[in-house]
Design an enzyme around this catalytic site. Structure first.
Site, PDB file in Angstrom:
ATOM      1  N   TYR A   1      16.679  29.854   8.135  1.00 43.03           N
ATOM      2  CA  TYR A   1      15.569  30.615   8.290  1.00 43.03           C
ATOM      3  C   TYR A   1      15.253  30.880   9.959  1.00 43.03           C
ATOM      4  CZ  TYR A   1      13.650  30.669   3.522  1.00 43.03           C
ATOM      5  OH  TYR A   1      13.598  30.893   2.172  1.00 43.03           O
TER       6      TYR A   1
ATOM      7  N   MET B   1      13.202  24.560   1.997  1.00 38.17           N
ATOM      8  CA  MET B   1      12.282  23.615   1.035  1.00 38.17           C
ATOM      9  C   MET B   1      13.040  22.743   0.089  1.00 38.17           C
ATOM     10  SD  MET B   1       9.751  25.305  -1.987  1.00 38.17           S
ATOM     11  CE  MET B   1       8.608  25.759  -0.936  1.00 38.17           C
TER      12      MET B   1
ATOM     13  N   LYS C   1       0.800  -1.226  -0.003  1.00 37.63           N
ATOM     14  CA  LYS C   1      -0.136   0.021  -0.141  1.00 37.63           C
ATOM     15  C   LYS C   1       0.737   1.228   0.121  1.00 37.63           C
ATOM     16  CE  LYS C   1      -0.597   0.012   5.298  1.00 37.63           C
ATOM     17  NZ  LYS C   1      -1.391   0.134   6.100  1.00 37.63           N
TER      18      LYS C   1
ATOM     19  N   ARG D   1     -11.208   1.503  13.771  1.00 40.88           N
ATOM     20  CA  ARG D   1     -10.964   2.024  12.508  1.00 40.88           C
ATOM     21  C   ARG D   1     -12.198   1.173  11.575  1.00 40.88           C
ATOM     22  NH1 ARG D   1      -4.807   2.242  10.387  1.00 40.88           N
ATOM     23  NH2 ARG D   1      -5.373  -0.085  10.411  1.00 40.88           N
TER      24      ARG D   1
END
Length: 356
Positions: A253, A301, A35, A130
């Site tokens: 940053y 990024m 998956k 679930r």
């Protein structure tokens, strides 16, 4: 020249990991769970290396059809079942096995016009809440399925929410035993963790996922290091710039790293847009030119900074391992407050992938 970042998928490691699981659960048949696009590795890249498994388990019908078109003829299990009654025609045509977890699915099966029955996995809710039927309803649901001409073999299935816990596994198995008493059926319980640590859960089918890719289901390398599992995915890049800092210089940053001495740092072509965790803190392990070091400052990024103090040999163009054989993905994930599953699945489509 293209940007130097790259993911490498090691087919030999994948095959070895499958073989190890085979030996661990030697009396059970094995669903190879692929998956999430084979946990970020790419179904088209890995399916042949895993085809020694007894079947594939996944979520997406389109991925199942891809495997059939590629020539895979063994069973394929849809782990969330079907989502619309019309899907049953496709399941029948391509000989897919479906999980049944809700009453509406049973009603759809009863009404379907199929020329031969489908094998189903009856999902039981043992406390994870679930998918699945409550344990008190299992016998009634079982008999509904058995009476349907559209249903072939029925296998009971449940999922452990905390397979590293002996108590949790015992409680779930007790619930299952009570719910299935007197039913003559196959059972599938064991995910990666249960396959590794709880042999009594193996039954007729095991469902290993993350462990096939060489990553510990418990998030700790020591849990699998003695078993011989190998990481399948390596994320690598190169140094694209070098900066020399003086005491007090700030990096990245928000200036959340400040040098307290003269320091040489490398800038790596990898960032959170490539799938590296944005929240990785200063100190997250990285290997540069064969020497272990760590990140400094915020992950951008497209880039990150690493300390080159322990890597005097590093130059522009030096190879960097972000995770793989030396820097384990579980360690990067743990430092970043997440899990190895997420990092592999988050590998960006902009990262080139090669097979070796």
């Amino acid at each position: 020249m293209s940007r130097p970042i790259m993911a490498i998928i090691n087919q030999t490691a994948l095959q070895k990991n499958l073989s190890i699981v085979r030996n661990i659960a030697s009396r059970s048949r094995l669903w190879a769970v692929i998956k999430a696009n084979a946990y970020g590795h790419g179904i088209e890249r890995v399916w042949k290396s895993l085809s020694y498994a007894d079947g594939f388990a996944l979520l997406n019908i389109h991925e199942a059809l891809l495997l059939r078109e590629k020539g895979f003829q063994k069973p394929i299990l849809l782990l969330e079942g079907f989502f619309h009654p019309n899907d049953l025609t496709i399941l029948h045509r391509y000989h897919l096995t479906t999980i049944v977890h809700s009453q509406w699915q049973i009603e759809a099966l009863k009404k379907a016009h199929l020329s031969s029955p489908l094998d189903v996995y009856l999902k039981i809710n043992c406390g994870m809440n679930r998918l699945g039927f409550q344990t008190k309803d299992v016998r009634a649901v079982w008999h509904q399925l058995q009476k349907s001409k559209n249903v072939g073999m029925v296998t009971l299935m449940a999922h452990f929410s905390k397979a590293e816990s002996v108590q949790d596994v015992t409680e779930s198995m007790t619930k299952l035993a009570q719910a299935s008493k007197g039913l003559n059926c196959n059972i599938s319980l064991a995910n990666s963790a249960a396959t590794l640590w709880h042999p009594r859960t193996h039954f007729q089918w095991v469902r290993p996922g993350i462990i096939l890719y060489g990553v510990s289901p418990g998030g700790c390398l020591k849990n699998i290091s003695s078993s011989g599992f190998l990481p399948v995915m390596t994320l690598s890049s190169k140094i694209i710039a070098i900066q020399r800092l003086v005491a007090g210089s700030q990096v990245g940053y928000s200036h959340n790293y400040r040098a307290n001495r003269t320091q040489k740092i490398g800038i790596i072509a990898c960032g959170y847009a490539d799938g590296y965790p944005h929240h990785a803190p200063t100190g997250t392990p990285v290997m540069v030119a064969g020497s272990m070091t760590h990140t400094i400052g915020a992950i951008s990024m497209d880039m990150m900074a690493v300390d080159l103090t322990t890597c005097p040999q590093a130059r522009i163009g030096s190879l960097v391992e972000l995770w793989g054989n030396n820097v384990r993905i579980n360690d990067v994930a743990s430092m970043s407050g997440t899990i190895g599953y997420e990092l592999m699945c988050a590998l960006s489509s902009r990262v080139p992938v090669t097979i070796e």
